[in-house]
Scaffold this motif. Structure first.
Motif, short mmCIF file in Angstrom:
data_model
loop_
_atom_site.label_atom_id
_atom_site.label_comp_id
_atom_site.label_asym_id
_atom_site.label_seq_id
_atom_site.Cartn_x
_atom_site.Cartn_y
_atom_site.Cartn_z
N ILE A 186 37.80 30.06 -45.80
CA ILE A 186 38.67 31.00 -45.08
C ILE A 186 39.67 31.61 -46.06
CG2 ILE A 186 40.56 31.18 -43.41
CD1 ILE A 186 39.14 28.92 -41.80
N PRO A 231 36.73 32.61 -40.16
CA PRO A 231 36.31 31.21 -40.13
C PRO A 231 35.80 30.79 -41.52
CG PRO A 231 34.54 32.59 -39.32
CD PRO A 231 35.68 33.51 -39.70
N GLY A 232 35.38 29.53 -41.65
CA GLY A 232 34.70 29.12 -42.88
C GLY A 232 35.30 27.92 -43.59
N GLY A 233 36.14 27.13 -42.91
CA GLY A 233 36.73 25.95 -43.58
C GLY A 233 37.53 26.41 -44.78
N ALA A 241 29.02 24.70 -39.29
CA ALA A 241 30.47 24.82 -39.09
C ALA A 241 30.84 26.06 -38.29
CB ALA A 241 31.10 24.92 -40.45
N ASN A 242 31.97 25.97 -37.61
CA ASN A 242 32.38 27.15 -36.85
C ASN A 242 33.83 27.20 -36.40
OD1 ASN A 242 31.59 29.73 -35.89
ND2 ASN A 242 29.57 28.84 -35.63
N THR A 243 34.34 28.36 -36.51
CA THR A 243 35.72 28.71 -36.16
C THR A 243 35.62 30.17 -35.80
OG1 THR A 243 36.66 27.12 -37.69
CG2 THR A 243 38.02 29.03 -37.25
N ARG A 293 28.55 37.49 -39.09
CA ARG A 293 28.47 36.82 -37.77
C ARG A 293 27.93 37.88 -36.82
NH1 ARG A 293 31.25 31.46 -38.58
NH2 ARG A 293 31.39 31.66 -40.84
N SER A 352 42.85 25.19 -43.05
CA SER A 352 42.72 26.31 -43.98
C SER A 352 42.79 27.64 -43.25
CB SER A 352 41.38 26.21 -44.73
OG SER A 352 41.35 25.04 -45.48
N MET A 353 43.03 27.62 -41.96
CA MET A 353 43.01 28.88 -41.19
C MET A 353 44.13 29.80 -41.66
SD MET A 353 41.78 27.75 -37.39
CE MET A 353 42.42 26.09 -37.22
N ASP A 374 39.67 17.00 -40.47
CA ASP A 374 40.47 17.78 -41.44
C ASP A 374 41.57 16.94 -42.08
OD1 ASP A 374 39.06 20.12 -41.27
OD2 ASP A 374 40.44 21.12 -39.89
N ARG A 379 47.86 23.74 -33.32
CA ARG A 379 46.90 22.83 -33.94
C ARG A 379 46.81 21.55 -33.11
NH1 ARG A 379 42.73 22.79 -37.58
NH2 ARG A 379 43.05 21.36 -39.34
N ASN A 418 36.66 22.98 -34.94
CA ASN A 418 36.29 22.52 -36.28
C ASN A 418 34.82 22.86 -36.51
OD1 ASN A 418 36.60 21.63 -38.84
ND2 ASN A 418 36.19 19.49 -38.35
N PHE A 448 34.26 19.73 -45.45
CA PHE A 448 34.31 20.94 -46.27
C PHE A 448 34.43 20.64 -47.76
CE2 PHE A 448 35.59 22.26 -42.02
CZ PHE A 448 34.62 23.23 -41.81
O1 DON Z 1 41.24 24.05 -39.80
C1 DON Z 1 40.36 24.14 -40.65
O2 DON Z 1 40.56 24.45 -41.80
C2 DON Z 1 38.93 23.85 -40.23
N1 DON Z 1 38.93 22.98 -39.09
C3 DON Z 1 38.24 25.13 -39.97
C4 DON Z 1 36.79 24.92 -39.64
C5 DON Z 1 35.97 26.14 -39.84
O3 DON Z 1 36.44 27.16 -40.24
C6 DON Z 1 34.53 26.03 -39.56
N2 DON Z 1 33.94 27.35 -39.63
N3 DON Z 1 33.16 27.97 -40.05
#
Ligand code: DON
Length: 591
Positions: free
Chosen positions: A496, A491-493, A397-399, A583, A471-472, A441, A125, A419, A452
């Motif tokens: 997830i 993914p998904g904040g 948003a994206n992960t 996706r 939240s990963m 975060d 992280r 993030n 989020f």
């Molecule tokens: O670590 C986290 O929980 C966030 N930074 C994740 C961001 C995320 O999943 C965005 N994606 N869709």
């Protein structure tokens, strides 16, 4: 409704006759892993109905959100590399082909299990730079500004290169250079621009083009690269070459560190050479717990994923979800009540373990779940306010995740991110990669939501050298016999955690195969905002009406809930991989 969608709906019409409420989904993604005898009904208009291809293999399986990265991973496995070798190569490949989330300027987490049963969790992280204070992100009235999300202050010290390097140092079997070679090739010789990448760049054009290097690299000739065109990133290729020859030191001590520090000074950011020098990826003890006889291995803090999921699953373990039926109002109600309680604890207690003490054993214990269940009514929604312990002060948003299993049974679940899509939007000049905006975060001020909507406590307050709560939820699930069953993440904040939890329930409680488990419509609740989100067309009117009647505020989600990349190992050892159609560039490949 798209034409393709209409076609699909007609295709299932025959089945509809025997299933008046929705339609029974035929299993296609391998055998159902538990024999539940329950029929799975999806609402008639639900988009994803088990028709996307799955990966099947006996020697290895790679599932990622990008088909070229999947190919890279499978090539590495076929060349004799192990699952970790493939994960390292995929991590670098995604940094080239999926700049929304694939990265070397961000961070993430990996959960692994070796073929002989050892487990490990790696925390790479981002950390807050030494100069950071909460005041950097508050206006004169003490209200959080946008600066934890946009621009130079939002950037945490990147962890990805250190993380991939450490994974390789401990578990790798191929040479580091060989693992970077496919990414370098994709950067140097280019790849075909997909609609998803083109749209993502166009959608953020006004923010991204504020930064000179971002404009230069990602808007050549003043516009986002066209769909179908070849996109080359020579600057990034050079950066990756340096990492290939000098290892992580190139990034944290060498030329790349200097370029990051220069950009920070230029743009008023806080990261200095010393912050980069001090960065370390850290091994943590995975969160391990039992769910209906299965063992679940997931990520501990500074990700909240494992603990929050453990609390939710321990709560629902006390109910017969299978008997209540997939996505019946009753089973959704119980899942949502579990999420409410789990997020209340997440938001109040959790933070970086190097900074805060957390009652993790208690929160993840069966006794605690028993107490939590006692407060759940079977037919009335609870009031989120009664659980929330963080006072609320105010008003894309994206992960990306990938899952890999090799022929020796080594498994790795890895989620990493910038993030939000493209992170801070800043490309490091002369280095060619995006920097994250992970600082958002953190709790900037207790009681104020982050991007989020998470309202978190001082346990997650921004501080020098600290890692923001995530939240990963990279996760591995074992059968009651101890054999590998699932490898997954999303993914998904905050979504997830709920997406991963529901996929585990889909497989263990409802006996779904890989494809159906991933396709199945999802719901989400994170305590606050006090909304039960559902995916468009994912819940039929009748189900929504019953949930409303119970007192849930039922709201359509403005985006899909998560993007789960799942591997299931069948009882005979066959591997089934399903990429999430939410996706569009994802792909599973086995051999
Ligand atoms: O670590 C986290 O929980 C966030 N930074 C994740 C961001 C995320 O999943 C965005 N994606 N869709």
């Amino acid at each position: 409704m798209s034409f393709r969608h209409v076609g699909r709906s007609f295709a299932v019409l025959g089945l509809l006759l025997s299933a008046p409420i929705g339609c029974t989904v035929p299993p296609q993604g391998g055998p159902a892993v538990t024999d539940t005898g329950t029929r799975i009904n999806f609402p008639f208009d639900w988009e994803f109905r088990g028709h996307e291809p799955i990966g099947v293999g006996t020697q290895g399986m790679v599932v990622t959100a990008d088909q070229r990265a999947t190919q890279v991973g499978r090539d590495i496995l076929q060349a004799g590399g192990n699952a970790v070798d493939a994960a390292v190569a995929v991590g670098f490949a995604l940094a080239v082909v999926m700049p929304t989330a694939g990265n070397i300027g961000g961070g993430g987490f990996a959960v692994l299990r070796t073929g002989d049963g050892a487990t490990a969790a790696l925390d790479f992280r981002e950390t807050a730079p030494a100069l950071i204070t909460p005041q950097h992100f508050l206006d004169v009235e003490g209200i959080p500004t946008n600066e934890s999300r946009a621009g130079h202050l939002a950037v945490g010290v990147p962890g990805t290169v250190a993380g991939l390097y450490e994974l390789h140092r401990r578990y790798g079997s191929m040479s580091w250079r060989d693992l970077l070679a496919p990414a370098i090739d994709l950067a140097e010789n280019g790849f075909t621009v997909t609609a998803a990448l083109h749209e993502a760049l166009k959608g953020k054009e006004s923010t991204l083009t504020q930064y000179g290097a971002t404009r230069q690299v990602f808007f050549p000739g003043g516009e986002a690269p066209r769909v179908g065109s070849q996109f080359r990133q020579p600057m990034l290729a050079r950066t990756l070459q340096e990492i290939a020859s000098e290892g992580a030191a190139a990034f944290y001590r060498g030329a790349i560190a200097e370029l990051i520090a220069q950009e920070m000074q230029r743009g008023g950011g806080l990261i200095r050479r010393d912050d980069l020098l001090a960065y370390e990826a850290k091994w943590r003890d995975p969160v391990t717990f039992d769910y209906r006889g299965h063992t679940i291995i997931s990520m501990p803090p500074p990700s909240s994923g494992g603990v929050t999921m453990a609390e939710a699953l321990n709560i629902v373990e006390g109910y017969d979800l299978r008997g209540l039926g997939f996505n019946s109002p009753e089973s959704i109600h119980l899942l949502v009540e579990a999420f409410r309680r789990a997020f209340a604890d997440r938001n109040y207690y959790l933070g970086d373990p190097d900074f805060v003490d957390m009652p993790i054993e208690r929160l993840t214990s069966d006794e605690y779940a028993l107490g939590q269940r006692a407060s759940i009514s079977r037919n009335r929604a609870s009031n989120s306010e009664s659980f929330n312990r963080v006072p609320v002060l105010r008003e894309g948003a994206n992960t990306t995740h990938y899952s890999i299993v090799d022929g020796a049974g080594n498994a790795i679940a890895l989620t990493y991110t910038l993030n939000l899509s493209f992170g801070s939007g800043i490309v490091v000049p002369r280095a060619g990669f995006f920097l994250n905006n992970e600082i958002d975060d953190f709790t900037i001020r207790a009681g104020y939501p982050n991007y989020f909507g998470l309202i978190q406590s001082d346990a997650n307050l921004v501080a020098p050298g600290k890692r923001p709560l995530s939240s990963m939820t990279p996760t591995i699930v074992l059968r009651p016999t101890g054999e590998l069953l699932m490898v997954l993440g999303s993914p998904g904040g905050a979504k997830i955690i709920t997406a991963v939890t529901q996929n585990i329930v889909n497989v263990i409680d409802f006996g779904m195969d890989a494809r159906i488990a991933v396709d199945a419509p999802r719901v989400h609740h994170q305590l606050l905002p006090d909304e039960l989100l559902y995916e468009m067309n994912g819940l039929d009117t009748q189900t929504r009406a019953v949930l409303l009647g119970m007192g849930h505020l039922v709201v359509p989600s403005d985006s899909y809930i998560g993007g789960v990349e799942l591997i299931i190992r069948g009882p005979d050892g066959t591997l089934y991989g399903a990429a999430d159609p939410r996706r569009e560039d994802g792909r599973a490949l086995g051999f």
